[in-house]
Design an enzyme around this catalytic site. Structure first.
Site, PDB file in Angstrom:
ATOM      1  N   LYS A  83       0.889  -0.715  -0.196  1.00  0.00           N
ATOM      2  CA  LYS A  83      -0.193   0.054  -0.588  1.00  0.00           C
ATOM      3  C   LYS A  83       0.883   1.424   0.300  1.00  0.00           C
ATOM      4  O   LYS A  83       2.247   1.045   0.143  1.00  0.00           O
ATOM      5  CB  LYS A  83      -0.287  -0.548   1.233  1.00  0.00           C
ATOM      6  CG  LYS A  83      -1.699   0.492   0.973  1.00  0.00           C
ATOM      7  CD  LYS A  83      -2.550   0.924   2.469  1.00  0.00           C
ATOM      8  CE  LYS A  83      -4.022   2.135   2.196  1.00  0.00           C
ATOM      9  NZ  LYS A  83      -5.258   1.585   3.445  1.00  0.00           N
ATOM     10  N   SER A 158     -10.160   1.660   2.543  1.00  0.00           N
ATOM     11  CA  SER A 158      -8.783   2.382   1.901  1.00  0.00           C
ATOM     12  C   SER A 158      -8.392   1.145   0.999  1.00  0.00           C
ATOM     13  O   SER A 158      -7.566   2.086  -0.259  1.00  0.00           O
ATOM     14  CB  SER A 158      -8.105   3.203   2.816  1.00  0.00           C
ATOM     15  OG  SER A 158      -7.263   2.956   3.229  1.00  0.00           O
ATOM     16  N   SER A 182     -10.075  -0.926   6.397  1.00  0.00           N
ATOM     17  CA  SER A 182      -9.571  -0.280   5.626  1.00  0.00           C
ATOM     18  C   SER A 182      -8.442  -2.284   5.098  1.00  0.00           C
ATOM     19  O   SER A 182      -8.198  -1.942   3.363  1.00  0.00           O
ATOM     20  CB  SER A 182      -8.443   0.243   5.228  1.00  0.00           C
ATOM     21  OG  SER A 182      -9.334   1.941   5.514  1.00  0.00           O
TER      22      SER A 182
END
Lengths: 488, 88
Positions: A83, A158, A182
């Site tokens: 990420k 997310s 997330s």
């Protein structure tokens, strides 16, 4: 709906075994992954940057270790996606924000070093909602990621880029971060496994902070065993994170297939609304666990419903403080002005997107003189009530079961103009975040349209081993078609 | 609020955020109205203690590599616009 099953990449252990024995080179494994990127990235937009040269150098280093007769580690040659809020030396780390575009971190996150030390090969930085604030990746400054199960729908967020990269078979493993859901929510929407560990089990050093009392890093994988292996690798004490728990990484694989016989499992009735396909999946999951020998009961924990409003005070409050560092002075964007304060405000006004600005203002309000007690103080007390309610429930149960999300993946644009509607995505995942407890999402069913549904397993602090056992049992009773990887 | 948060917003943004933030505040009102007499606040999931390391010199981040990421650096320092008004 055109998603079809993708070619299996093999388990992490199988990939590593081939690389460790020299049967297959890390470079060859990487080539397969990069080929898949070329094929799918145009449709999916999982990545902010694919770091081909660095990946090739890392893969070559693994192959050299093998040739020299040494062991590169338990993830030898495993391609991973990171990420883009995890710091990587010399590789842009943007948080999908204009304010950090092009920033080159001077150090690696601890999880990045641990993956590399275990022989894994990072192939790139994945898209996210800006600063990890959102549930769809639509808040990325660089455009959304698409769900490989249906390109017209969001992958969740997310950590949507990491989830989509695993769900489409680009990589067998990715890391995300989870503040209120997330990791778990995009895992559920993409038909893969996502694990948020107990707060403090995985070092946050080098994870760009959103809400520091909630943020945790965790893995995405297509199977529970792969997620368990990855978590064993990245977990464990780190002196660089003062909130890192001073204990060894949990042992998960050793007991993964011990079954659920005799375990007490509570189905949280408060999250089972009428006519909800995600709720129905939880009921089926509970039946499957009962059939496997668990003792299953319904439990009411109404205090957990306080989680959502408490979270949307606490997380923005912490964010408003954490994000004050983006002031145009030390890194990232600067928009000039005649004095420092104007420069700060212009930089932040231009550099941050709408959701980040909303949360900074919400948090600033909740912390401001005159409102602090009414909002932030009260939310912290609500957090205590959530923790106490969990403590009471765990007197009677070893783990709890809920839907991961109230609904399946939704179409682009359907929630983006209504912040509250978007926040509701986190309803079931937030309570364990507030408590610092571990939670995992396991793909369990498909809805009539062929979209994946996740079931969430919750456990008390440091209950990862029993949680993963239950997750493995659920996986064994779920249809194979309910999980990725798929080809869009 | 935008001034306090150091966010330069245009008029459109101010209008839009005012409406959205009111809706969010309404949503979190359940927390404000909660009866919390005798409930202690939780700031952190586990008790956090100050962590100290032994006082031994060790290398920190390289100054030049850190400054290389600054929007404007000069003579080994971050350069910023003036921070105080003109002297009277």
């Amino acid at each position: 709906m055109t998603a079809t099953p993708a070619p299996e990449l093999g388990s992490l252990a199988a990939i590593a075994a081939c690389v460790r024995t020299g049967e297959r080179s890390a470079r060859a494994v990487l080539a397969t992954s990069l080929e898949r990127v070329r094929e799918l990235e145009g449709d999916l937009h999982c990545f902010n940057e694919v770091t081909i040269e660095a990946a090739e150098a890392d893969a070559d280093a693994v192959d050299r270790i093998v040739r020299s007769g040494l062991d590169p580690g338990p993830l030898a040659g495993v391609p991973v996606a990171l990420k883009d809020n995890l710091c990587t030396v010399g590789i842009p780390t943007t948080c999908s924000s204009k304010i950090l575009a092009g920033w080159l971190p001077p150090y690696d996150a601890t999880v990045v070093s641990r993956l590399r030390d275990a022989g894994a090969v990072a192939i790139g930085k994945t898209n996210l909602d800006e600063f990890a604030m959102g549930s769809s990746t639509e808040n990325s400054a660089f455009g959304p990621t698409r769900n490989p199960w249906d390109l017209g729908r969001v992958p969740g967020g997310s950590s949507g880029g990491s989830a989509a990269a695993v769900a489409s078979g680009i990589v067998p493993l990715a890391l995300g971060s989870d503040t209120g859901g997330s990791i778990r929510q995009p895992a559920a929407l993409c038909g893969i496994v996502g694990v948020k560990p107990t707060y403090g089990v995985v070092s946050r050093y080098g994870l760009i902070a959103f809400a520091s009392s909630l943020d945790q890093i965790g893995p995405f994988a297509t199977t529970v065993a792969d997620a368990a292996l990855a978590l064993e690798v990245i977990a464990g004490h780190d002196p660089m994170d003062s909130t890192s728990l001073d204990r060894p990484a949990p042992s998960l694989l050793a007991t993964l297939h011990d079954g659920v016989s005799g375990l007490r499992i509570g189905v949280v009735a408060d999250f089972l609304s009428e006519e909800s396909e995600c709720g129905d999946a939880v009921v089926s999951a509970a039946e499957a666990l009962a059939a496997a020998g668990a003792k299953v009961d319904e439990v009411r924990i109404p205090e957990l419903l306080l989680g959502l409003p408490a979270y949307y005070v606490i997380a923005p409050a912490e964010a408003s403080s954490n994000l004050s560092r983006y002031d145009g002075v030390r890194y990232g964007l600067r928009v000039d002005g005649p004095d420092a304060e104007t420069m700060n405000a212009r930089t932040r006004g231009e550099g941050f997107g709408p959701e980040v600005k909303r949360r900074i203002m919400m948090g600033t309000y909740a912390l401001s003189a005159g409102y602090y007690d009414a909002y932030y103080g009260q939310a912290q007390k609500a957090r205590t009530l959530v923790i106490r309610a969990f403590e009471a429930a765990y007197q009677d149960f070893d783990v709890l079961l809920t839907p991961t999300t109230p609904s399946v993946a939704f179409p682009f644009g359907s929630k983006v103009d209504d912040p509250i509607e978007m926040y509701m995505c986190d309803l079931c995942s937030i309570p364990s975040s507030l408590a610092g407890h571990p939670a995992a999402s396991v793909p369990f069913a498909l809805n009539p349209e062929g979209l994946p549904i996740g079931v969430q397993v919750l456990a008390p602090a440091l209950g990862e081993a029993v949680m993963m056992r239950v997750a493995a049992s659920l996986e064994a009773s779920a249809p194979r078609s309910a999980r990725g990887p798929v080809t869009p | 609020m935008a001034r306090l948060a150091r966010l330069a917003l245009d008029d459109d943004e101010v209008g839009r955020y005012a409406v959205q933030l009111s809706a969010i505040l309404e949503h979190v009102d359940a927390v404000r109205r909660l009866d919390t007499a005798d409930v202690p606040p939780t700031a952190h999931p586990f008790p956090v203690e100050n962590v100290l390391r032994s006082d031994i010199e060790r290398p920190s981040l390289d100054r030049d590599s850190v400054l290389s990421q600054a929007p404007v650096a000069e003579s080994g320092r971050f350069r910023v616009p003036r921070i105080m008004g003109e002297a009277p």
